[in-house]
Design a protein around this motif. Structure first.
Motif, PDB file in Angstrom:
ATOM      1  N   ASN A 189      -8.272  -3.288  -7.352  1.00  0.00           N
ATOM      2  CA  ASN A 189      -7.371  -2.331  -8.014  1.00  0.00           C
ATOM      3  C   ASN A 189      -6.514  -3.020  -9.051  1.00  0.00           C
ATOM      4  OD1 ASN A 189      -4.272  -1.316  -7.775  1.00  0.00           O
ATOM      5  ND2 ASN A 189      -5.652   0.451  -7.823  1.00  0.00           N
TER       6      ASN A 189
ATOM      7  N   THR B 196       0.854  -1.180   0.000  1.00  0.00           N
ATOM      8  CA  THR B 196       0.000   0.000   0.000  1.00  0.00           C
ATOM      9  C   THR B 196       0.893   1.235   0.000  1.00  0.00           C
ATOM     10  OG1 THR B 196      -1.649  -1.183   1.305  1.00  0.00           O
ATOM     11  CG2 THR B 196      -1.813   1.218   1.278  1.00  0.00           C
TER      12      THR B 196
ATOM     13  N   THR C  79      -4.389  -2.812   4.748  1.00  0.00           N
ATOM     14  CA  THR C  79      -5.732  -2.377   4.368  1.00  0.00           C
ATOM     15  C   THR C  79      -6.026  -0.949   4.814  1.00  0.00           C
ATOM     16  OG1 THR C  79      -6.831  -3.133   6.394  1.00  0.00           O
ATOM     17  CG2 THR C  79      -6.514  -4.763   4.630  1.00  0.00           C
ATOM     18  N   ARG C  80      -6.951  -0.321   4.111  1.00  0.00           N
ATOM     19  CA  ARG C  80      -7.397   1.013   4.491  1.00  0.00           C
ATOM     20  C   ARG C  80      -7.942   1.001   5.918  1.00  0.00           C
ATOM     21  NH1 ARG C  80     -11.888   3.842   0.832  1.00  0.00           N
ATOM     22  NH2 ARG C  80     -12.853   1.815   1.220  1.00  0.00           N
TER      23      ARG C  80
ATOM     24  N   LEU D 212      -9.966  -4.500  -1.694  1.00  0.00           N
ATOM     25  CA  LEU D 212      -9.705  -3.233  -2.384  1.00  0.00           C
ATOM     26  C   LEU D 212      -8.460  -3.336  -3.248  1.00  0.00           C
ATOM     27  CD1 LEU D 212     -10.431  -0.226  -2.773  1.00  0.00           C
ATOM     28  CD2 LEU D 212      -9.028   0.275  -0.756  1.00  0.00           C
ATOM     29  N   ALA D 213      -7.408  -3.971  -2.722  1.00  0.00           N
ATOM     30  CA  ALA D 213      -6.171  -4.143  -3.486  1.00  0.00           C
ATOM     31  C   ALA D 213      -6.379  -5.089  -4.661  1.00  0.00           C
ATOM     32  CB  ALA D 213      -5.051  -4.661  -2.589  1.00  0.00           C
TER      33      ALA D 213
ATOM     34  N   GLU E 115     -14.983  -4.588  -2.208  1.00  0.00           N
ATOM     35  CA  GLU E 115     -13.823  -3.716  -2.030  1.00  0.00           C
ATOM     36  C   GLU E 115     -13.665  -3.278  -0.581  1.00  0.00           C
ATOM     37  OE1 GLU E 115     -13.025  -0.929  -5.222  1.00  0.00           O
ATOM     38  OE2 GLU E 115     -14.506  -1.957  -6.475  1.00  0.00           O
ATOM     39  N   GLU E 116     -13.438  -4.270   0.257  1.00  0.00           N
ATOM     40  CA  GLU E 116     -13.149  -4.052   1.669  1.00  0.00           C
ATOM     41  C   GLU E 116     -11.908  -4.847   2.024  1.00  0.00           C
ATOM     42  OE1 GLU E 116     -16.565  -5.449   3.704  1.00  0.00           O
ATOM     43  OE2 GLU E 116     -17.855  -3.771   3.088  1.00  0.00           O
TER      44      GLU E 116
ATOM     45  N   VAL F  20      -8.992   7.469  -0.946  1.00  0.00           N
ATOM     46  CA  VAL F  20      -8.322   6.671  -1.982  1.00  0.00           C
ATOM     47  C   VAL F  20      -8.690   7.296  -3.327  1.00  0.00           C
ATOM     48  CG1 VAL F  20      -7.878   4.357  -2.888  1.00  0.00           C
ATOM     49  CG2 VAL F  20      -8.685   4.632  -0.538  1.00  0.00           C
TER      50      VAL F  20
ATOM     51  N   ARG G 298      -2.038   3.926  -3.698  1.00  0.00           N
ATOM     52  CA  ARG G 298      -2.176   2.583  -4.271  1.00  0.00           C
ATOM     53  C   ARG G 298      -2.598   1.632  -3.170  1.00  0.00           C
ATOM     54  NH1 ARG G 298       3.007  -0.613  -6.506  1.00  0.00           N
ATOM     55  NH2 ARG G 298       3.394  -0.807  -4.265  1.00  0.00           N
ATOM     56  N   PRO G 299      -3.783   1.026  -3.258  1.00  0.00           N
ATOM     57  CA  PRO G 299      -4.163   0.015  -2.261  1.00  0.00           C
ATOM     58  C   PRO G 299      -3.228  -1.189  -2.358  1.00  0.00           C
ATOM     59  CG  PRO G 299      -6.064   0.744  -3.553  1.00  0.00           C
ATOM     60  CD  PRO G 299      -4.845   1.253  -4.255  1.00  0.00           C
TER      61      PRO G 299
ATOM     62  N   ILE H 125      -4.170   7.384   0.442  1.00  0.00           N
ATOM     63  CA  ILE H 125      -3.740   6.135  -0.188  1.00  0.00           C
ATOM     64  C   ILE H 125      -3.639   6.348  -1.694  1.00  0.00           C
ATOM     65  CG2 ILE H 125      -4.343   3.732  -0.686  1.00  0.00           C
ATOM     66  CD1 ILE H 125      -5.740   3.624   2.017  1.00  0.00           C
TER      67      ILE H 125
END
Length: 325
Positions: free
Chosen positions: A313, A174, A192-193, A309-310, A304-305, A206, A187-188, A185
């Motif tokens: 992406n 990240t 994690t966020r 999310l990554a 996207e949790e 993001v 780049r995921p 952020i």
């Protein structure tokens, strides 16, 4: 897998001599060079066929070295480093004098992280400096998560491949910009966020675009040779079978909820229900479908949790517009 001490010393010697070393991290294998030697850094761009305006990440051996490479470190950066280093988190900060502009794409900011892999940390200790290390693959293509991936992709263009076994996280770090008023952020990735927000105590944006250039922002990135098409989960089977009927060699990323479905396609990968397992296997799945001769891959985005999310992406970038030739 643990690399032999002799291999680590050999790799450190290659770096000191201005050579390129493929090294394992917890995320993906990196193509490493002495971060302070412009000629060695320039060779990374040449081997990867990477535009020189795309900055690289400088890998260091510990958070205590941060002030050696950057300046004007805000409290948020120190807090994140304390909680997530070593680990799959990259911080964008003001460039220090040790970092040449060749490594930053001409920017006055630099991306820095401490990898969470015993072999990478042993190499950084033996080398005694910073190592610029983007993913060890051609620009825009699928990142490598094993030493054999690197050998197949780059061959003799790498002076030494340091084998540390398969990567545990499987997607890149990240990237968080901490040069502005609030961390963002860019780049995921492997952190994690939600975890970042828990540490900082505030929401983190993001954005889809950024004033700061970082790895992985190109419209087409992490892409296999096959074209990737993204559809809703309930449409994956029908879309794949229609493309197969039209003459494509179709590979399918089958969502876990459809694991028992029979799909008329060239190759099928049932993706894991665990986001961590999906992230760890994502690039391997893409490479597998390429190796099986697929020219089209049909997939859907995960929720996207967390690590989803990554993963989303990377799939969006893989499905992005291909450059014209």
């Amino acid at each position: 897998m643990t690399a032999r001490t002799s291999d680590i010393e050999k790799a450190a010697g290659v770096l000191r001599a201005g050579g390129l070393v493929a090294l394992p991290t917890e995320t993906v294998y990196g193509l490493g060079a002495n971060a302070e030697e412009p000629a060695a850094v320039a060779r990374i761009f040449q081997v990867k066929e990477r535009p020189p305006s795309h900055p690289l990440i400088v890998h260091i051996g510990g958070a205590e070295q941060l002030d050696d490479w950057v300046k004007d470190v805000p409290q948020a950066a120190r807090l994140l480093a304390e909680h997530f280093w070593p680990g799959p988190l990259t911080l964008v900060l003001r460039r220090g004098q040790r970092v040449p502009l060749e490594a930053t794409g001409g920017l006055e900011t630099v991306a820095v992280r401490v990898p969470d892999h015993p072999v990478a940390l042993a190499l950084l200790s033996a080398f005694g400096g910073g190592v610029t290390a983007p993913s060890a693959n051609r620009f825009g293509q699928v990142s490598p998560t094993t030493a054999n991936d690197v050998r197949a992709e780059l061959g003799a263009a790498v002076d030494f491949v340091l084998d540390g076994g398969p990567c545990e996280v499987g997607v890149e770090s990240t990237i968080v910009d901490v040069t502005g008023e609030r961390p963002t952020i860019l780049r995921p990735g492997g952190v994690t966020r939600e975890d970042l927000e828990a540490v900082l105590g505030c929401p983190i944006a993001v954005p889809s675009t950024s004033r700061v250039r970082v790895p992985g922002q190109h419209p087409s990135h992490y892409a296999p040779r096959a074209r990737v098409v993204l559809v809703e989960p309930e449409k994956v089977v029908a879309e794949a079978e229609l493309a197969q009927e039209r003459g494509h060699q179709v590979g399918v990323f089958l969502p876990p909820s459809f694991a028992d479905a029979e799909v008329k396609a060239h190759a099928v990968v049932t993706v894991p229900g665990s986001p961590a397992a999906y992230a760890r296997g994502l690039y391997g799945f893409l490479r597998e479908l390429d190796q099986q001769g697929c020219d089209l891959i049909v997939a859907s985005l995960p929720v996207e949790e967390g690590l989803g999310l990554a993963i989303a992406n990377r799939l969006r970038r893989a499905a992005g517009p291909r450059p014209t030739v």
